[in-house]
Design an enzyme around this catalytic site. Sequence first.
Site, PDB file in Angstrom:
ATOM      1  N   ASP A 142       7.783  -3.982 -46.664  1.00  0.00           N
ATOM      2  CA  ASP A 142       7.705  -3.615 -45.241  1.00  0.00           C
ATOM      3  C   ASP A 142       6.781  -2.429 -44.995  1.00  0.00           C
ATOM      4  OD1 ASP A 142       9.120  -1.527 -46.279  1.00  0.00           O
ATOM      5  OD2 ASP A 142      10.864  -1.733 -44.966  1.00  0.00           O
ATOM      6  N   GLY A 143       6.111  -1.929 -46.042  1.00  0.00           N
ATOM      7  CA  GLY A 143       5.149  -0.845 -45.851  1.00  0.00           C
ATOM      8  C   GLY A 143       5.694   0.539 -46.148  1.00  0.00           C
ATOM      9  N   GLU A 144       7.016   0.651 -46.361  1.00  0.00           N
ATOM     10  CA  GLU A 144       7.546   1.964 -46.737  1.00  0.00           C
ATOM     11  C   GLU A 144       7.123   2.305 -48.167  1.00  0.00           C
ATOM     12  OE1 GLU A 144      11.769   2.106 -46.098  1.00  0.00           O
ATOM     13  OE2 GLU A 144      11.591   1.861 -43.927  1.00  0.00           O
ATOM     14  N   ARG A 182     -11.108  16.286 -37.136  1.00  0.00           N
ATOM     15  CA  ARG A 182     -12.086  16.147 -36.050  1.00  0.00           C
ATOM     16  C   ARG A 182     -11.461  16.203 -34.666  1.00  0.00           C
ATOM     17  NH1 ARG A 182     -15.098  11.054 -38.616  1.00  0.00           N
ATOM     18  NH2 ARG A 182     -13.030  10.883 -39.563  1.00  0.00           N
ATOM     19  N   HIS A 212     -14.914  22.743 -36.358  1.00  0.00           N
ATOM     20  CA  HIS A 212     -15.964  22.821 -35.348  1.00  0.00           C
ATOM     21  C   HIS A 212     -15.600  23.861 -34.291  1.00  0.00           C
ATOM     22  CE1 HIS A 212     -19.201  21.766 -32.823  1.00  0.00           C
ATOM     23  NE2 HIS A 212     -18.521  21.037 -31.968  1.00  0.00           N
ATOM     24  N   ASP A 227     -26.815  16.295 -36.204  1.00  0.00           N
ATOM     25  CA  ASP A 227     -26.312  16.916 -34.977  1.00  0.00           C
ATOM     26  C   ASP A 227     -25.968  18.384 -35.227  1.00  0.00           C
ATOM     27  OD1 ASP A 227     -23.902  16.905 -36.379  1.00  0.00           O
ATOM     28  OD2 ASP A 227     -23.168  15.107 -35.386  1.00  0.00           O
ATOM     29  N   LYS A 274     -26.814  14.721 -30.999  1.00  0.00           N
ATOM     30  CA  LYS A 274     -26.132  13.417 -31.007  1.00  0.00           C
ATOM     31  C   LYS A 274     -25.283  13.280 -29.761  1.00  0.00           C
ATOM     32  CE  LYS A 274     -22.489  12.675 -33.885  1.00  0.00           C
ATOM     33  NZ  LYS A 274     -21.842  12.420 -35.162  1.00  0.00           N
ATOM     34  N   ARG A 291     -22.178  10.786 -28.494  1.00  0.00           N
ATOM     35  CA  ARG A 291     -21.260   9.735 -28.942  1.00  0.00           C
ATOM     36  C   ARG A 291     -20.662   9.055 -27.726  1.00  0.00           C
ATOM     37  NH1 ARG A 291     -18.746   7.976 -33.334  1.00  0.00           N
ATOM     38  NH2 ARG A 291     -19.409   9.587 -34.779  1.00  0.00           N
TER      39      ARG A 291
HETATM   40  C1  R5P Z   1     -18.747  14.361 -36.808  1.00  0.00           C
HETATM   41  O1  R5P Z   1     -19.403  15.028 -36.036  1.00  0.00           O
HETATM   42  C2  R5P Z   1     -19.061  14.299 -38.258  1.00  0.00           C
HETATM   43  O2  R5P Z   1     -19.795  15.393 -38.663  1.00  0.00           O
HETATM   44  C3  R5P Z   1     -19.807  13.019 -38.619  1.00  0.00           C
HETATM   45  O3  R5P Z   1     -21.119  13.069 -38.073  1.00  0.00           O
HETATM   46  C4  R5P Z   1     -19.100  11.820 -38.110  1.00  0.00           C
HETATM   47  O4  R5P Z   1     -17.750  11.851 -38.493  1.00  0.00           O
HETATM   48  C5  R5P Z   1     -19.749  10.553 -38.626  1.00  0.00           C
HETATM   49  O5  R5P Z   1     -19.068   9.465 -38.090  1.00  0.00           O
HETATM   50  P1  R5P Z   1     -19.697   8.013 -38.140  1.00  0.00           P
HETATM   51  O6  R5P Z   1     -20.137   7.760 -39.556  1.00  0.00           O
HETATM   52  O7  R5P Z   1     -18.554   7.113 -37.740  1.00  0.00           O
HETATM   53  O8  R5P Z   1     -20.840   7.976 -37.173  1.00  0.00           O
END
Ligand code: R5P
Length: 297
Positions: free
Chosen positions: A43-45, A100, A135, A175, A198, A200
């Site tokens: 069951d994943g446990e 993140r 960050h 980035d 960058k 996103r």
């Molecule tokens: C986020 O800013 C990290 O530094 C990476 O750039 C990011 O996690 C890369 O994610 P992906 O490979 O999904 O583009």
Amino acid sequence: MHVNETSHPTLVLGFADYREPARRLAAAAGMGYAEVEVHRFPDGESRVRLPAGLGERVILCRSLDHPNDKLVELALTASAARELGVRHLTLVAPYLCYMRQDKAFNPGEAISQPIIGGLLAQWVDALVTVDPHLHRVATLAEAIPVRQAECLTAAPLMADFLARELEAPVIIGPDEEARQWVAAIAGHAGLEYRVGNKQRFGDREVQVAFPDPPPPGRHLVLVDDIASTGRTLESAVALLAGTRPASLSVLVTHALFLEGTLERLRQAGVTHVWSTDSIPHPSNRLELAPLLASALV
Ligand code: R5P
């Protein structure tokens, strides 16, 4: 970080999915190695079973990629270790998960970084990791409030590696978040670097731009902390390939590399894909064991 203040030898306690790097850590630190047995029920446990003779201080070593099951197993292991008399637990997690999500990007979102950090701090006394994605918070201790938080960087290792592999490469960050690593690598080896920007739009939709592209005819190395879907790298590679480089390589600390990324990078003209062994992957070329061990003695 002093972890062996008793006469009992300290053990590195690993898991099967991170066995080889954990064994290398034990060897580099002059410690013994033992393994937690993990059984997944239908069951994943999970059931974890710890070996006998742990002593009072233990180094748990497991990277926390694909983290959800691993976090539960870590909680079970830490609790069982305390029951067995372990008084000081250090977690060596070369890749640290949930770093993140350090703010609510949309109303109602859980801010995962401090939540998971708070859990880890309840389970272990000390933490060692490599290039965590910090960050909007300045220090690892802010994200993970353990008594001892050791934040290592693979940048010097990467710089020395690149100096052996390529003639005067230009280091490229996709980035602003990558600037800290790119600048550190370039600074260590006296190399040029560029940083893009960058945007996103979703998990798999990113757009990188290079307002100051590198000159033609150079060896370019695209550096990032994490390659997850690889879309960030792919977007950057598409632009950099147009600058007619002598070669185009990728070097990341944490090689998650989901969803066939490697193949797409190769098709886009990437010559080499290199990574540290923070996450086991065919691209692993840089072993972190000596660096990790240096934080344990
Ligand atoms: C986020 O800013 C990290 O530094 C990476 O750039 C990011 O996690 C890369 O994610 P992906 O490979 O999904 O583009």
